[in-house]
Design an enzyme around this catalytic site. Structure first.
Site, PDB file in Angstrom:
ATOM      1  N   CYS A   2       0.846  -1.187   0.000  1.00  0.00           N
ATOM      2  CA  CYS A   2       0.000   0.000   0.000  1.00  0.00           C
ATOM      3  C   CYS A   2       0.885   1.242   0.000  1.00  0.00           C
ATOM      4  CB  CYS A   2      -0.933   0.113   1.190  1.00  0.00           C
ATOM      5  SG  CYS A   2      -2.068  -1.261   1.335  1.00  0.00           S
ATOM      6  N   ARG A  30       3.793  -0.457  -4.852  1.00  0.00           N
ATOM      7  CA  ARG A  30       3.515  -0.985  -3.514  1.00  0.00           C
ATOM      8  C   ARG A  30       2.175  -1.721  -3.423  1.00  0.00           C
ATOM      9  NH1 ARG A  30       6.951   1.600   0.283  1.00  0.00           N
ATOM     10  NH2 ARG A  30       5.604   0.941   1.988  1.00  0.00           N
ATOM     11  N   TRP A  78      -2.826  -2.734  -1.635  1.00  0.00           N
ATOM     12  CA  TRP A  78      -2.608  -4.175  -1.796  1.00  0.00           C
ATOM     13  C   TRP A  78      -3.480  -4.817  -0.736  1.00  0.00           C
ATOM     14  CZ3 TRP A  78      -0.948  -8.494   0.922  1.00  0.00           C
ATOM     15  CH2 TRP A  78      -0.639  -9.617   0.123  1.00  0.00           C
ATOM     16  N   ASN A 104      -1.761   2.123   5.800  1.00  0.00           N
ATOM     17  CA  ASN A 104      -0.895   1.058   5.306  1.00  0.00           C
ATOM     18  C   ASN A 104      -0.545   0.182   6.498  1.00  0.00           C
ATOM     19  OD1 ASN A 104       1.106  -0.543   4.169  1.00  0.00           O
ATOM     20  ND2 ASN A 104       2.668   1.051   4.241  1.00  0.00           N
ATOM     21  N   GLY A 105      -0.910  -1.096   6.455  1.00  0.00           N
ATOM     22  CA  GLY A 105      -0.611  -2.002   7.567  1.00  0.00           C
ATOM     23  C   GLY A 105      -1.805  -2.874   7.886  1.00  0.00           C
ATOM     24  N   GLU A 488      15.788 -19.223  -8.519  1.00  0.00           N
ATOM     25  CA  GLU A 488      15.516 -17.818  -8.844  1.00  0.00           C
ATOM     26  C   GLU A 488      14.959 -17.689 -10.268  1.00  0.00           C
ATOM     27  OE1 GLU A 488      15.186 -15.192  -7.253  1.00  0.00           O
ATOM     28  OE2 GLU A 488      15.501 -13.550  -8.633  1.00  0.00           O
ATOM     29  N   LYS A 492      11.319 -16.014 -11.107  1.00  0.00           N
ATOM     30  CA  LYS A 492      11.124 -14.894 -12.046  1.00  0.00           C
ATOM     31  C   LYS A 492      10.019 -15.228 -13.028  1.00  0.00           C
ATOM     32  CE  LYS A 492      12.595 -12.334 -10.346  1.00  0.00           C
ATOM     33  NZ  LYS A 492      13.339 -12.288  -9.137  1.00  0.00           N
ATOM     34  N   GLU A 495       6.454 -15.406 -11.353  1.00  0.00           N
ATOM     35  CA  GLU A 495       5.853 -14.166 -10.844  1.00  0.00           C
ATOM     36  C   GLU A 495       5.468 -13.188 -11.943  1.00  0.00           C
ATOM     37  OE1 GLU A 495       8.019 -11.751  -7.975  1.00  0.00           O
ATOM     38  OE2 GLU A 495       9.903 -12.157  -8.951  1.00  0.00           O
ATOM     39  N   HIS A 511      15.452 -38.793  -8.305  1.00  0.00           N
ATOM     40  CA  HIS A 511      14.765 -39.275  -7.105  1.00  0.00           C
ATOM     41  C   HIS A 511      13.265 -39.004  -7.165  1.00  0.00           C
ATOM     42  CE1 HIS A 511      18.550 -40.267  -5.162  1.00  0.00           C
ATOM     43  NE2 HIS A 511      19.022 -39.121  -5.643  1.00  0.00           N
ATOM     44  N   LYS A 614       5.530  -4.748  -4.348  1.00  0.00           N
ATOM     45  CA  LYS A 614       6.989  -4.711  -4.253  1.00  0.00           C
ATOM     46  C   LYS A 614       7.491  -5.041  -2.838  1.00  0.00           C
ATOM     47  CE  LYS A 614      11.148  -3.880  -5.756  1.00  0.00           C
ATOM     48  NZ  LYS A 614      11.750  -5.037  -6.430  1.00  0.00           N
TER      49      LYS A 614
HETATM   50  O1  M6R Z   1      12.400  -6.272  -0.138  1.00  0.00           O
HETATM   51  P1  M6R Z   1      12.869  -7.670   0.088  1.00  0.00           P
HETATM   52  O2  M6R Z   1      14.136  -7.981  -0.600  1.00  0.00           O
HETATM   53  O3  M6R Z   1      12.915  -8.034   1.555  1.00  0.00           O
HETATM   54  O4  M6R Z   1      11.750  -8.587  -0.560  1.00  0.00           O
HETATM   55  C1  M6R Z   1      11.798  -9.975  -0.442  1.00  0.00           C
HETATM   56  C2  M6R Z   1      10.847 -10.642  -1.413  1.00  0.00           C
HETATM   57  O5  M6R Z   1       9.531 -10.248  -1.142  1.00  0.00           O
HETATM   58  C3  M6R Z   1      11.195 -10.289  -2.866  1.00  0.00           C
HETATM   59  O6  M6R Z   1      12.490 -10.670  -3.188  1.00  0.00           O
HETATM   60  C4  M6R Z   1      10.220 -10.979  -3.827  1.00  0.00           C
HETATM   61  O7  M6R Z   1      10.401 -12.352  -3.770  1.00  0.00           O
HETATM   62  C5  M6R Z   1      10.415 -10.454  -5.241  1.00  0.00           C
HETATM   63  N1  M6R Z   1       9.151 -10.138  -5.819  1.00  0.00           N
HETATM   64  C6  M6R Z   1      11.072 -11.435  -6.147  1.00  0.00           C
HETATM   65  O8  M6R Z   1      11.227 -10.944  -7.434  1.00  0.00           O
END
Ligand code: M6R
Length: 619
Positions: A2, A30, A78, A104-105, A488, A492, A495, A511, A614
């Site tokens: 948010c 956000r 969000w 926000n929270g 990773e 990517k 997401e 396995h 984010k």
């Molecule tokens: O701000 P942070 O690095 O603590 O965030 C951690 C994860 O939420 C962040 O890396 C998330 O997995 C990304 N969307 C990955 O691309």
């Protein structure tokens, strides 16, 4: 999660709502489930809300334009409590029409407040924010002053909040409060801003004031007053700072997405993180250290806590730090860490890795580690963030602002910082000789140019990705340091392209997971350097044979000049020769470009993928 913005000015020459809207555009990363703006005009409130992205709100405002006004607040959401809807969108207006509030929270005791303060009165949607808005209006009837009412309110709340509120009968001030969610004020001449992040107003002022934990602020056009948790006004000079970066960092700079721009910025993200860390004596220094360095010689374990991409950088770090420092390194998702009764004590160094420095799971894990007596070290990209302040030591990543939800350049900078931490510890603990550390640093310094070299193949990788639009599932395999890169690469792709993808340890395949390989299955394989010394190169080549013989279409990420790759590989992307411990930083780049390009080819919103935000500021 948010984004909130408030703006107040002396006259009405500028459209307050426009400045708030502009701020929300910069904060949209956000959250983008709904958005809204409210402003006071002659003791009445004008409010417009829309479900979905800000573009929807813009269309609605164009149909019913706002009046001129001197104060406005806005929010981009969000969703936590309550689905994305107009009723649940912020700003919330109390049912008596007196209070407008953005939040926000998460208010954890909202249902208790509903019963005790509001007597269980009927609500429209019933979100935690609707309850606190009603509660604030209720308290305001008795207190008469919004700031006094806010003080009373926050004293009965549990959870996390950044609030910005207005009294509809008094447009001379905006009142804000924070607890576990960020808020920062932007100081102007005859105007002031408040927002979740300076990015919302850096285009207008570079003078900022950080609102600290449990502080409350009253903002008028000409004045800002800050109060501590006892409601005593304080001198906040020490909380002022100048924003040293430019709005250009928050613009796409001609690229079609922030993600592409950020992928292309990776050479400088790594370079900036490496440089400026060595004193004239050749010693690596941390950015902040609140205890004696000798502590590092006494630790018997390192526990890395992080989430998502940041956790993957921790998995990479483990290989380097264990190898160089001969100290056990555990890597754990922050959200799992404190719930399993981990063994952490004063000899454990807890390293928290985060781009935003605001990830609630990571902050809570750090708090837990500190309670157990551990020292905490942050690897963080956001200066002044909660994690930066909370940890006993800090090593910054200098990736610059990362806007795209999918993390790329911050990941490379995090791995770089982990390498530096490994060398720093090896030096203090005497695990490596100075000349060995120097050699490794020299190798590290070659990485930005090697990254740039891989980026020259951007178009080629993009063209390959465009041909994969019909893929329903993509697998990623890696061994040793290539395993976290497989994880990773899969993250990517899922997401931003919403394609089912999984990362596997290549050796684990036989396995069980090999059962899902069918003819045509696309599999990316990270092939280690030929003379890797760990002996995994030959094993990975065998793994390729195993899946290729079952019809998989293999895409190899391999070292330039590797002649041992089996025939029949669909495509190979090469990386310049690099020692295995540093190869991870190069191997992820084609996978980032692949995900970004495929999402683009599928016409998806690369920077704002569905259901995500984010910074994950709720547990
Ligand atoms: O701000 P942070 O690095 O603590 O965030 C951690 C994860 O939420 C962040 O890396 C998330 O997995 C990304 N969307 C990955 O691309």
């Amino acid at each position: 999660m948010c984004g909130i913005v408030g703006y107040i000015q002396t006259n009405k020459s500028l459209n307050s709502w426009k400045l708030v809207f502009e701020g929300l555009e910069y904060l949209e990363y956000r959250g983008y489930d709904s958005a809204g703006i409210a402003q006071i005009v002659n003791n009445r409130v004008e409010v417009t809300k829309a479900v979905g992205k800000l573009a929807n709100l813009k269309r609605k405002i164009a149909k019913t334009p706002f009046s001129l006004s001197n104060a406005a607040i806005g929010h981009t959401r969000w969703a936590t409590h309550g689905k994305p809807s107009i009723v649940n969108a912020h700003p919330h207006i109390s049912s008596n029409g007196q209070v407008a509030l953005v939040h926000n929270g998460i208010i954890e005791n909202a249902s208790r407040i509903h019963k005790t303060v509001l007597g269980g009165k009927k609500l429209q949607g019933g979100t935690d924010t609707e309850i606190v808005t009603e509660a604030l209006a209720h308290i305001l009837i008795k207190e008469k002053d919004l700031s006094k009412a806010m003080f009373k309110l926050v004293n009965i709340l549990e959870g996390s909040w950044a609030f910005v509120a207005m009294d509809i009968n008094d447009s001379s001030k905006i009142v804000c409060a924070r607890h576990n969610s960020p808020l920062v004020i932007g100081l102007g001449e005859n105007y002031n801003f408040v927002a979740s992040d300076v990015i919302a107003f850096v285009n207008h002022t570079k003078n900022a004031v950080e609102i600290k934990q449990d502080q409350l602020a009253v903002i008028t056009c000409e004045k800002v007053s800050v109060f501590d948790k006892h409601n005593q006004e304080i001198n906040f000079t020490s909380q002022k700072y100048e924003i040293l970066w430019d709005i250009n960092q928050a613009q796409k700079g001609g690229y079609s997405s922030f993600m592409e721009k950020e992928i292309r910025e990776q050479p400088s993200a790594v370079r900036n993180t490496i440089y400026g860390r060595r004193t004239n004596e050749g010693i690596i220094e941390l950015d902040k250290l609140s205890f004696d360095k000798s502590y590092f010689a006494q630790i018997n374990k390192i526990t890395v806590i992080a989430c998502g991409t940041a956790a993957h950088s921790g998995y990479v770090a483990r290989f380097a730090i264990e190898h160089w420092c001969r100290i056990p390194v555990e890597v754990e998702y922050a959200h799992e860490f404190r719930y399993r009764d981990p063994i952490v004590d004063s000899k454990t160094l807890v390293v928290a890795i985060s781009q935003s420095g605001e990830t609630m799971d990571t902050l809570m894990a750090v708090r837990y580690a500190k309670e157990q007596g551990a020292k905490t070290l942050a690897i963080v990209n956001t200066l002044g963030s909660a994690l930066d302040r909370q940890c006993d030591a800090v090593l910054y990543t200098y990736a610059g602002r990362e806007i795209a939800v999918a993390s790329t350049k911050a990941f490379l900078a995090q791995i770089t910082a982990c390498y530096l931490l490994g060398l720093y510890l090896a030096e203090i603990r005497g695990n490596l000789f100075i000349d060995e550390i120097t050699t490794k640093l020299q190798e590290l310094k070659t990485l930005p140019d090697k990254i740039a070299k891989i980026l020259t193949h951007y178009e080629e990788i993009c063209q390959f990705a465009k041909l994969q639009k019909r893929q329903k599932s993509v697998l990623f395999l890696g061994r040793h340091i290539g395993y976290p890169i497989a994880l990773e690469g899969a993250l990517k792709l899922k997401e931003i392209a919403y394609i089912h993808s999984e990362g596997f340890a290549a050796g684990e395949l036989k396995h069980g997971p090999i059962a899902i390989i069918e003819p045509g299955q696309l599999v990316f394989v990270i092939v280690p350097p030929q003379n890797d010394r760990a002996g995994v190169h030959a094993k990975v080549i065998s793994n390729i044979e195993e899946i290729a013989s079952r019809g998989a279409r293999v895409v190899a990420i391999a070292e330039q000049g590797d002649q041992t790759l089996p025939k029949g590989i669909t495509k190979t992307f090469f990386r310049p020769k690099t020692p295995i411990l540093f190869s991870a930083i190069l191997d992820i780049i084609p996978l980032q470009i692949f995900a970004c390009s495929l999402a683009g080819a599928l016409n998806l919103d690369i920077d704002m993928p569905r259901n995500l935000a984010k910074s994950v500021t709720v547990e």
